[in-house]
Design an enzyme around this catalytic site. Structure first.
Site, mmCIF file in Angstrom:
data_model
loop_
_atom_site.group_PDB
_atom_site.id
_atom_site.type_symbol
_atom_site.label_atom_id
_atom_site.label_comp_id
_atom_site.label_asym_id
_atom_site.label_seq_id
_atom_site.Cartn_x
_atom_site.Cartn_y
_atom_site.Cartn_z
ATOM 1 N N HIS A 5 -27.535 41.500 103.300
ATOM 2 C CA HIS A 5 -27.041 40.130 103.244
ATOM 3 C C HIS A 5 -27.990 39.253 102.435
ATOM 4 O O HIS A 5 -29.131 39.615 102.191
ATOM 5 C CB HIS A 5 -26.816 39.530 104.639
ATOM 6 C CG HIS A 5 -28.042 39.296 105.436
ATOM 7 N ND1 HIS A 5 -28.464 40.164 106.407
ATOM 8 C CD2 HIS A 5 -28.942 38.287 105.434
ATOM 9 C CE1 HIS A 5 -29.563 39.711 106.973
ATOM 10 N NE2 HIS A 5 -29.890 38.566 106.394
ATOM 11 N N ARG A 9 -29.516 28.494 103.316
ATOM 12 C CA ARG A 9 -29.666 27.392 104.275
ATOM 13 C C ARG A 9 -28.654 26.318 103.918
ATOM 14 O O ARG A 9 -28.556 25.938 102.754
ATOM 15 C CB ARG A 9 -31.083 26.836 104.224
ATOM 16 C CG ARG A 9 -32.113 27.778 104.791
ATOM 17 C CD ARG A 9 -33.525 27.183 104.728
ATOM 18 N NE ARG A 9 -34.478 28.072 105.337
ATOM 19 C CZ ARG A 9 -35.132 29.037 104.674
ATOM 20 N NH1 ARG A 9 -34.941 29.203 103.391
ATOM 21 N NH2 ARG A 9 -35.975 29.822 105.321
ATOM 22 N N GLU A 56 -25.312 35.202 104.882
ATOM 23 C CA GLU A 56 -25.738 34.583 106.134
ATOM 24 C C GLU A 56 -25.955 33.101 105.869
ATOM 25 O O GLU A 56 -26.834 32.717 105.091
ATOM 26 C CB GLU A 56 -27.048 35.215 106.620
ATOM 27 C CG GLU A 56 -27.638 34.542 107.833
ATOM 28 C CD GLU A 56 -29.026 35.056 108.179
ATOM 29 O OE1 GLU A 56 -29.761 34.326 108.867
ATOM 30 O OE2 GLU A 56 -29.385 36.181 107.768
ATOM 31 N N ASN A 60 -30.224 24.842 110.233
ATOM 32 C CA ASN A 60 -31.369 24.432 111.035
ATOM 33 C C ASN A 60 -31.080 23.032 111.559
ATOM 34 O O ASN A 60 -30.825 22.110 110.778
ATOM 35 C CB ASN A 60 -32.649 24.450 110.193
ATOM 36 C CG ASN A 60 -33.037 25.862 109.818
ATOM 37 O OD1 ASN A 60 -33.323 26.677 110.677
ATOM 38 N ND2 ASN A 60 -33.020 26.159 108.531
ATOM 39 N N HIS A 74 -27.901 32.402 91.339
ATOM 40 C CA HIS A 74 -26.528 32.309 91.808
ATOM 41 C C HIS A 74 -26.120 33.588 92.528
ATOM 42 O O HIS A 74 -26.782 34.604 92.439
ATOM 43 C CB HIS A 74 -25.572 32.053 90.636
ATOM 44 C CG HIS A 74 -25.581 33.153 89.611
ATOM 45 N ND1 HIS A 74 -26.434 33.154 88.534
ATOM 46 C CD2 HIS A 74 -24.859 34.299 89.513
ATOM 47 C CE1 HIS A 74 -26.225 34.254 87.814
ATOM 48 N NE2 HIS A 74 -25.267 34.955 88.398
ATOM 49 N N GLU A 126 -21.086 32.531 90.654
ATOM 50 C CA GLU A 126 -20.509 32.944 89.383
ATOM 51 C C GLU A 126 -19.282 33.796 89.667
ATOM 52 O O GLU A 126 -19.330 34.728 90.469
ATOM 53 C CB GLU A 126 -21.508 33.753 88.572
ATOM 54 C CG GLU A 126 -20.978 34.216 87.231
ATOM 55 C CD GLU A 126 -21.971 35.033 86.427
ATOM 56 O OE1 GLU A 126 -21.779 35.164 85.210
ATOM 57 O OE2 GLU A 126 -22.943 35.566 87.030
#
Length: 132
Positions: A5, A9, A56, A60, A74, A126
């Site tokens: 993965h 954030r 993922e 936070n 990207h 992209e």
């Protein structure tokens, strides 16, 4: 070895889930809430590990924006028709805070057709034409 993965954030987890699901057609694979550690996770993808890499999304608590910096480039997604994909997702992306940042066309110095979309947090995706 294989990539499992990539973690991004995000400033608003539900907005990002909506974007990756409704604009890019990914599935919400699973979520994890960690209130004691002050973060929540959502895993998105077209399939699950280990056959498919996932994204993922990490929220936070209390952090609404991040400085993306200059190191990350990207994510890349193969699509059968870049122009048709951009036409199909343009309004959905804008409604969720994303945008097409490079219109469909050949890559500089080549013939492969590409386009770029930015997600609501500014990460670039992209689109690469992969006709079947």
């Amino acid at each position: 070895m294989r990539i499992l993965h990539t973690m991004l954030r995000v400033g608003n987890l539900q907005r990002s889930i909506d974007f990756y699901r409704d604009v890019l057609g990914m599935n919400l694979l699973r979520t994890t809430e960690r209130p004691d550690q002050k973060y929540d996770l959502a895993f998105m993808g077209y399939g699950t590990n280990p056959e498919h890499a996932e994204i993922e999304l990490t929220y936070n608590y209390g952090v609404e924006t991040y400085e993306l910096g200059t190191a990350f480039g990207h994510l890349a997604i193969g699509v059968p028709d870049v122009a048709a994909t951009c036409a199909a997702v343009r309004d959905k992306a804008a409604a969720l805070g994303g945008a097409i940042t490079r219109e469909p066309g050949p890559v500089k110095g080549g013939t492969t057709v590409i386009a770029f979309i930015a997600d609501p947090d500014g990460y670039k995706i992209e689109l690469i034409e992969r006709r079947t």
